[in-house]
Design an enzyme around this catalytic site. Structure first.
Site, PDB file in Angstrom:
ATOM      1  N   ASP A  89      35.817  36.700  34.374  1.00 18.88           N
ATOM      2  CA  ASP A  89      34.465  37.212  34.159  1.00 18.88           C
ATOM      3  C   ASP A  89      33.576  36.047  33.748  1.00 18.88           C
ATOM      4  O   ASP A  89      33.995  35.178  32.971  1.00 18.88           O
ATOM      5  CB  ASP A  89      34.466  38.295  33.084  1.00 18.88           C
ATOM      6  CG  ASP A  89      35.103  39.593  33.560  1.00 18.88           C
ATOM      7  OD1 ASP A  89      35.046  39.858  34.775  1.00 18.88           O
ATOM      8  OD2 ASP A  89      35.634  40.330  32.719  1.00 18.88           O
ATOM      9  N   ASP A 107      32.792  43.230  39.980  1.00 18.61           N
ATOM     10  CA  ASP A 107      32.424  44.393  39.170  1.00 18.61           C
ATOM     11  C   ASP A 107      31.086  44.976  39.627  1.00 18.61           C
ATOM     12  O   ASP A 107      30.910  46.198  39.665  1.00 18.61           O
ATOM     13  CB  ASP A 107      32.343  44.015  37.691  1.00 18.61           C
ATOM     14  CG  ASP A 107      33.664  43.547  37.123  1.00 18.61           C
ATOM     15  OD1 ASP A 107      34.722  43.940  37.647  1.00 18.61           O
ATOM     16  OD2 ASP A 107      33.637  42.770  36.146  1.00 18.61           O
TER      17      ASP A 107
END
EC number: 3.4.23.36
Length: 133
Positions: A89, A107
């Protein structure tokens, strides 16, 4: 960027480098390792189902786009999990002391695909003449 790095780009946005061994919002992050396999298998199964649905025909172009976004995001995260054991991330949105959990482009694809599928379902009409009896 080394893990743990934070590069502030604006008052509300940073580039970061964090590893998430769990699912959304680090759900199952501390589960002991089995979640890597479970989430990978789940992502692959969902992608196979969506591929099958695309292959047999869908009601609209927006539904096709939603399925492709969902598959792309799911498989992007599966690749990270299988390659390094966690999802990378790197996008960090915040306002003052409030931080949204870090996320990545995969995402965004999953959320966008789910949202588009939800919106499409409200106006679902069968526009595919081949699928009618």
């Amino acid at each position: 960027m080394p893990i743990g790095t934070v590069e502030q780009l604006s008052e509300w946005f940073n580039l970061v480098h964090v590893l998430n061994p769990g699912a959304a919002f680090s759900f199952l992050a501390d589960a002991g390792g089995w979640q890597k396999y479970f989430l990978s298998i789940f992502g692959i199964i969902v992608s196979v189902i969506l591929t099958r649905l695309l292959w047999t025909g869908v009601l609209s172009t927006s539904e096709s786009v939603a399925y492709v976004l969902l598959m792309s995001g799911a498989l992007g995260n599966v690749l990270d999990r299988l390659r390094i054991g966690a999802v990378i991330d790197y996008l960090d949105v915040h306002w003052g002391d409030l931080h949204w959990p870090a996320f990545n482009i995969a995402d965004i694809y999953v959320v966008s695909g789910a949202f588009l599928l939800l919106i499409t379902s409200f106006g679902a009409t069968n526009t595919n003449p081949e699928s009618t009896p």
